[in-house]
Structure formats: structure tokens, C-alpha cells
Design a protein around this motif. Structure first.
Motif, PDB file in Angstrom:
ATOM      1  N   LYS A 114     -86.572 -41.644 -16.774  1.00  0.00           N
ATOM      2  CA  LYS A 114     -86.065 -42.050 -18.084  1.00  0.00           C
ATOM      3  C   LYS A 114     -87.221 -42.264 -19.046  1.00  0.00           C
ATOM      4  CE  LYS A 114     -83.262 -45.514 -20.525  1.00  0.00           C
ATOM      5  NZ  LYS A 114     -82.442 -46.744 -20.427  1.00  0.00           N
ATOM      6  N   MET A 115     -86.999 -41.902 -20.298  1.00  0.00           N
ATOM      7  CA  MET A 115     -87.967 -42.120 -21.354  1.00  0.00           C
ATOM      8  C   MET A 115     -87.199 -42.489 -22.618  1.00  0.00           C
ATOM      9  SD  MET A 115     -90.733 -39.351 -22.872  1.00  0.00           S
ATOM     10  CE  MET A 115     -91.521 -39.601 -24.469  1.00  0.00           C
ATOM     11  N   THR A 116     -87.785 -43.343 -23.438  1.00  0.00           N
ATOM     12  CA  THR A 116     -87.180 -43.658 -24.725  1.00  0.00           C
ATOM     13  C   THR A 116     -88.141 -43.290 -25.848  1.00  0.00           C
ATOM     14  OG1 THR A 116     -87.996 -45.938 -24.666  1.00  0.00           O
ATOM     15  CG2 THR A 116     -85.780 -45.535 -23.802  1.00  0.00           C
ATOM     16  N   ILE A 117     -87.558 -42.847 -26.948  1.00  0.00           N
ATOM     17  CA  ILE A 117     -88.308 -42.564 -28.169  1.00  0.00           C
ATOM     18  C   ILE A 117     -87.687 -43.392 -29.274  1.00  0.00           C
ATOM     19  CG2 ILE A 117     -88.916 -40.821 -29.882  1.00  0.00           C
ATOM     20  CD1 ILE A 117     -88.743 -38.720 -27.662  1.00  0.00           C
ATOM     21  N   THR A 118     -88.512 -44.151 -29.985  1.00  0.00           N
ATOM     22  CA  THR A 118     -88.057 -44.923 -31.131  1.00  0.00           C
ATOM     23  C   THR A 118     -88.590 -44.247 -32.378  1.00  0.00           C
ATOM     24  OG1 THR A 118     -88.078 -46.966 -29.842  1.00  0.00           O
ATOM     25  CG2 THR A 118     -88.031 -47.175 -32.247  1.00  0.00           C
ATOM     26  N   LEU A 119     -87.676 -43.881 -33.264  1.00  0.00           N
ATOM     27  CA  LEU A 119     -88.055 -43.139 -34.458  1.00  0.00           C
ATOM     28  C   LEU A 119     -87.157 -43.563 -35.614  1.00  0.00           C
ATOM     29  CD1 LEU A 119     -89.925 -40.816 -35.474  1.00  0.00           C
ATOM     30  CD2 LEU A 119     -88.052 -39.247 -34.967  1.00  0.00           C
ATOM     31  N   GLY A 120     -87.768 -44.040 -36.695  1.00  0.00           N
ATOM     32  CA  GLY A 120     -86.993 -44.424 -37.863  1.00  0.00           C
ATOM     33  C   GLY A 120     -85.952 -45.487 -37.601  1.00  0.00           C
ATOM     34  N   GLY A 121     -86.238 -46.377 -36.656  1.00  0.00           N
ATOM     35  CA  GLY A 121     -85.301 -47.442 -36.338  1.00  0.00           C
ATOM     36  C   GLY A 121     -84.212 -47.054 -35.358  1.00  0.00           C
ATOM     37  N   GLU A 122     -84.193 -45.804 -34.898  1.00  0.00           N
ATOM     38  CA  GLU A 122     -83.218 -45.359 -33.908  1.00  0.00           C
ATOM     39  C   GLU A 122     -83.893 -45.156 -32.550  1.00  0.00           C
ATOM     40  OE1 GLU A 122     -80.023 -42.876 -34.467  1.00  0.00           O
ATOM     41  OE2 GLU A 122     -80.053 -42.875 -36.650  1.00  0.00           O
ATOM     42  N   THR A 123     -83.149 -45.421 -31.506  1.00  0.00           N
ATOM     43  CA  THR A 123     -83.647 -45.217 -30.150  1.00  0.00           C
ATOM     44  C   THR A 123     -82.953 -44.011 -29.542  1.00  0.00           C
ATOM     45  OG1 THR A 123     -84.103 -47.568 -29.818  1.00  0.00           O
ATOM     46  CG2 THR A 123     -83.871 -46.211 -27.848  1.00  0.00           C
TER      47      THR A 123
ATOM     48  N   HIS B  80     -83.348 -37.948 -16.818  1.00  0.00           N
ATOM     49  CA  HIS B  80     -83.344 -36.918 -15.779  1.00  0.00           C
ATOM     50  C   HIS B  80     -82.485 -37.464 -14.653  1.00  0.00           C
ATOM     51  CE1 HIS B  80     -84.584 -33.742 -13.074  1.00  0.00           C
ATOM     52  NE2 HIS B  80     -85.048 -34.629 -12.220  1.00  0.00           N
ATOM     53  N   VAL B  81     -81.236 -37.027 -14.590  1.00  0.00           N
ATOM     54  CA  VAL B  81     -80.293 -37.559 -13.608  1.00  0.00           C
ATOM     55  C   VAL B  81     -80.545 -36.961 -12.237  1.00  0.00           C
ATOM     56  CG1 VAL B  81     -77.847 -37.808 -13.017  1.00  0.00           C
ATOM     57  CG2 VAL B  81     -78.579 -37.958 -15.418  1.00  0.00           C
ATOM     58  N   ALA B  82     -80.660 -35.637 -12.185  1.00  0.00           N
ATOM     59  CA  ALA B  82     -80.868 -34.936 -10.917  1.00  0.00           C
ATOM     60  C   ALA B  82     -81.174 -33.475 -11.214  1.00  0.00           C
ATOM     61  CB  ALA B  82     -79.619 -35.029 -10.039  1.00  0.00           C
ATOM     62  N   PRO B  83     -81.797 -32.749 -10.269  1.00  0.00           N
ATOM     63  CA  PRO B  83     -81.893 -31.294 -10.432  1.00  0.00           C
ATOM     64  C   PRO B  83     -80.486 -30.719 -10.570  1.00  0.00           C
ATOM     65  CG  PRO B  83     -83.313 -32.044  -8.656  1.00  0.00           C
ATOM     66  CD  PRO B  83     -82.445 -33.214  -9.026  1.00  0.00           C
ATOM     67  N   SER B  84     -80.297 -29.809 -11.491  1.00  0.00           N
ATOM     68  CA  SER B  84     -78.953 -29.266 -11.744  1.00  0.00           C
ATOM     69  C   SER B  84     -79.084 -27.798 -12.122  1.00  0.00           C
ATOM     70  CB  SER B  84     -78.254 -30.073 -12.835  1.00  0.00           C
ATOM     71  OG  SER B  84     -79.101 -30.246 -13.966  1.00  0.00           O
ATOM     72  N   HIS B  85     -79.296 -27.544 -13.391  1.00  0.00           N
ATOM     73  CA  HIS B  85     -79.668 -26.209 -13.871  1.00  0.00           C
ATOM     74  C   HIS B  85     -81.164 -26.316 -14.143  1.00  0.00           C
ATOM     75  CE1 HIS B  85     -79.452 -22.414 -16.076  1.00  0.00           C
ATOM     76  NE2 HIS B  85     -80.030 -22.995 -17.114  1.00  0.00           N
ATOM     77  N   SER B  86     -81.974 -26.043 -13.140  1.00  0.00           N
ATOM     78  CA  SER B  86     -83.414 -26.292 -13.066  1.00  0.00           C
ATOM     79  C   SER B  86     -83.652 -27.689 -12.501  1.00  0.00           C
ATOM     80  CB  SER B  86     -84.127 -26.159 -14.419  1.00  0.00           C
ATOM     81  OG  SER B  86     -84.149 -27.371 -15.120  1.00  0.00           O
ATOM     82  N   ASN B  87     -84.891 -27.941 -12.076  1.00  0.00           N
ATOM     83  CA  ASN B  87     -85.246 -29.269 -11.567  1.00  0.00           C
ATOM     84  C   ASN B  87     -85.913 -30.113 -12.647  1.00  0.00           C
ATOM     85  OD1 ASN B  87     -87.764 -28.094 -11.780  1.00  0.00           O
ATOM     86  ND2 ASN B  87     -88.444 -28.658  -9.723  1.00  0.00           N
ATOM     87  N   SER B  88     -85.848 -29.641 -13.914  1.00  0.00           N
ATOM     88  CA  SER B  88     -86.488 -30.372 -15.007  1.00  0.00           C
ATOM     89  C   SER B  88     -85.491 -30.759 -16.098  1.00  0.00           C
ATOM     90  CB  SER B  88     -87.611 -29.523 -15.625  1.00  0.00           C
ATOM     91  OG  SER B  88     -87.111 -28.308 -16.160  1.00  0.00           O
TER      92      SER B  88
END
Length: 320
Positions: A168-177, A182-190
């Protein structure tokens, strides 16, 4: 006195203009990639680099600050969500090098901001082409960690990520998060699912569908993780789902897709356990009328069976 008042007024205006940026400093929880070691990496030719000024492209509002960019017509060959804020924009999957500059210029012209972040949904070239153009302009490129090896190893002519993450990653931009999962490999492992909580919007590229059969024979496929990812999607507070192609979707579409996937898997497994060969299996799998009405049924039905047959065959053993 007049001069003093004018100076104070100018100072207040300047401060007011800077307040949103001061209060909402962009940040993220990603891990920096030492990109210098990839500076001289070998890359393949970019088939999307040639000018394509006649290619249809759009940038339309979905909800609040979230927009959707598209290219070509199907109605959309590729698509991705875009967050617009006063600190800059976040773009998901530019998709074509020849349209990346248009998207950059369109955002700048309409909203007066540049692109701050580019997020990869996964390391497949058809979605992340053009990222190098935006990175050269100063955008921070983000991907799930497994994408790095695929990009470098496959010599993809795209941007090497600036930041990576594991789960998990978070990005904070302009007051929004913005949440990257990445839940699991599905359509690709990324695979990365990108969630915009404020707008209840989700980027779920290639594993979510909008009344469409999954693409061909499930390229780069992990069945168990695909179902796990769909289960995760269905638990989210989401109204708008962009699937990376075609039309916007919703959770009802994903419930139907999950049913389709599990039905296909269970039928193929049962037929193989019954002793049927491939030539028998593909003739005996049945589809509900609902699925027959989905886009791609006529030409993707048999490849879907083939991909599931391959997955099941490689993950069973029997008496030996």
C-alpha cells in the motif's frame, strides 16, 4: 499611508495565493528508486512514438476533482483516471507516447497546473507508454515494486519508476489522499488498484470489466489473485470504476465478472477431472445468455477457455 495599505494588501493577496500550497504540501509514502543505475539501460523501439494527431482523445469529468482520459475509439481503447488539484495533477497510465503530450498540454491549458504524479497500474507497455515524456517534464512516476524488474528486463521504452511500494502507498496532493493498493498478483504480478476516497472512484485496469469478456487467453494471469482482487473491489465504497478500456463500470459489473470467472474455472476443472481433452473441453463449456451479450463474446470466448484450461492444467496433479 496609501502606499503602506497597498503594500499590505499585496502581501495578503500573495499569502492567500500560497496558502493552499502551504496547507496542502504534496507527499507520498513511496520508496525512492536509485534510477541512476538504469540510465544507460537498453530499450526497445517505441511503437507508439509516431505522431498521431488524428487519434481521438478526451479528458472528461467523472466526479469532483477526478477526470478520465481516453484515446482512440471503441469507445476508448485505453483510459485512466486523472486527479486535478491546485498542486498539480495525478495521471494514471498515459497509454500512448503520441498522446501523452496532448494530455499534458490539455491539463495545463484547462486547469493551469502541471502533472505532479504518474501512476502505473501494472507493467504492461500498452498502458504505460508515454510516461517517459511526463517524467522528463518533472512528474514523479510510481509503480508497485514488481513492475521495476519487468520494465527493465523487458527493455520497455517507458519511464523507470521514481517511487515503488509493496502492498500500500498513499499520495497526498492538493488536500486529497489517493490510495494505491497491491491486493494480489492478478493480471500481472505488479497490479495496482488506485482508490480516490473523496470521489468514490477506483482505477481497476484489466481485472475489472464493463460487460466485457476478459482479454483473449488471460495474458500474464493469476486466477486466485484475480478473484481475491475482485473480492477486495466489492468491499470498497465505490461508485465509479475505470477499467482501463471501454466504458466506466460499477460494482454490479464486477459481481457479474466474478461469477463469470468462477463459473469458467469450475467448469474447466470439472471437465479436466472427468478426463476430457482440450478438444472436448472447449466444446463443452457453457455460457449464460448474459455473458453471450457481453462485448467480445464471439472472438474471446474460446481464448478465455484456453487460458483457463492452461491455468487449471498447470495447477493440478492427480495420481502421479
Amino acid at each position: 499611508m496609501v502606499k503602506l495599505i497597498s503594500a499590505l494588501a499585496a502581501a495578503l493577496v500573495s499569502a492567500a495565493a500560497l496558502t493552499p500550497l502551504t496547507a496542502f504540501a504534496a507527499s507520498d509514502t513511496g520508496e525512492a528508486v536509485p534510477r541512476a543505475q538504469y540510465a544507460n539501460r537498453e530499450i526497445l523501439p517505441d511503437p507508439t512514438a509516431a505522431a498521431c494527431s488524428s487519434t481521438p482523445r478526451t479528458l472528461t469529468q467523472v466526479s469532483g476533482n477526478v477526470y478520465r482520459h481516453t484515446n482512440t475509439a471503441l469507445p476508448a481503447l485505453h483510459s485512466g483516471l486523472v486527479l486535478i488539484t491546485n498542486e498539480g495533477a495525478l495521471v494514471i497510465d498515459p497509454a500512448l507516447t503520441c498522446t501523452a503530450t496532448w494530455l499534458r498540454d490539455e491539463i495545463k491549458s484547462r486547469f493551469g497546473v502541471g502533472i505532479k504524479y504518474v501512476v502505473y497500474t501494472h507493467a504492461h507497455f500498452d498502458h504505460i507508454a508515454g510516461s517517459q515524456v511526463l517524467q522528463q517534464d518533472g512528474a514523479i512516476v510510481v509503480a508497485q515494486r514488481n513492475a521495476l524488474e519487468a520494465i527493465v528486463g523487458e527493455r520497455l521504452p517507458v519511464a523507470v519508476p521514481d517511487k515503488v511500494f509493496d502492498r500500500k502507498m498513499t499520495i497526498t496532493l492538493g488536500g486529497e489522499t489517493v490510495e494505491l493498493h497491491h491486493v494480489a498478483p492478478s493480471h500481472s504480478n505488479s497490479m495496482t488498484l488506485v482508490y480516490f476516497p473523496k470521489e468514490k472512484a477506483l482505477q481497476c485496469t484489466d481485472i475489472c470489466e464493463a460487460k466485457t469478456l476478459p482479454y483473449m487467453d488471460f495474458l500474464d494471469f493469476y486466477y486466485d489473485g484475480w478473484i481475491e482482487s475482485l473480492d477486495w473491489v466489492l468491499k470498497q465504497d465505490v461508485q465509479y470504476i475505470d477499467v482501463g478500456h471501454y466504458e466506466l463500470s460499477n460494482k454490479d459489473d464486477q459481481r457479474a465478472l466474478r461469477e463469470y470467472m468462477t463459473s469458467l474455472h469450475d467448469q474447466v476443472l470439472a471437465l479436466i477431472r472427468k478426463g476430457e481433452s482440450w478438444d472436448q473441453v472447449w466444446r463443452h463449456v457453457t455460457f449464460k445468455d448474459e455473458y453471450k451479450a457481453w462485448f467480445g463474446y464471439a472472438f474471446m470466448r474460446v481464448p478465455n477457455i484456453e487460458g483457463m484450461y492452461r491455468w487449471v492444467s498447470n495447477r493440478r496433479r492427480g495420481v502421479w
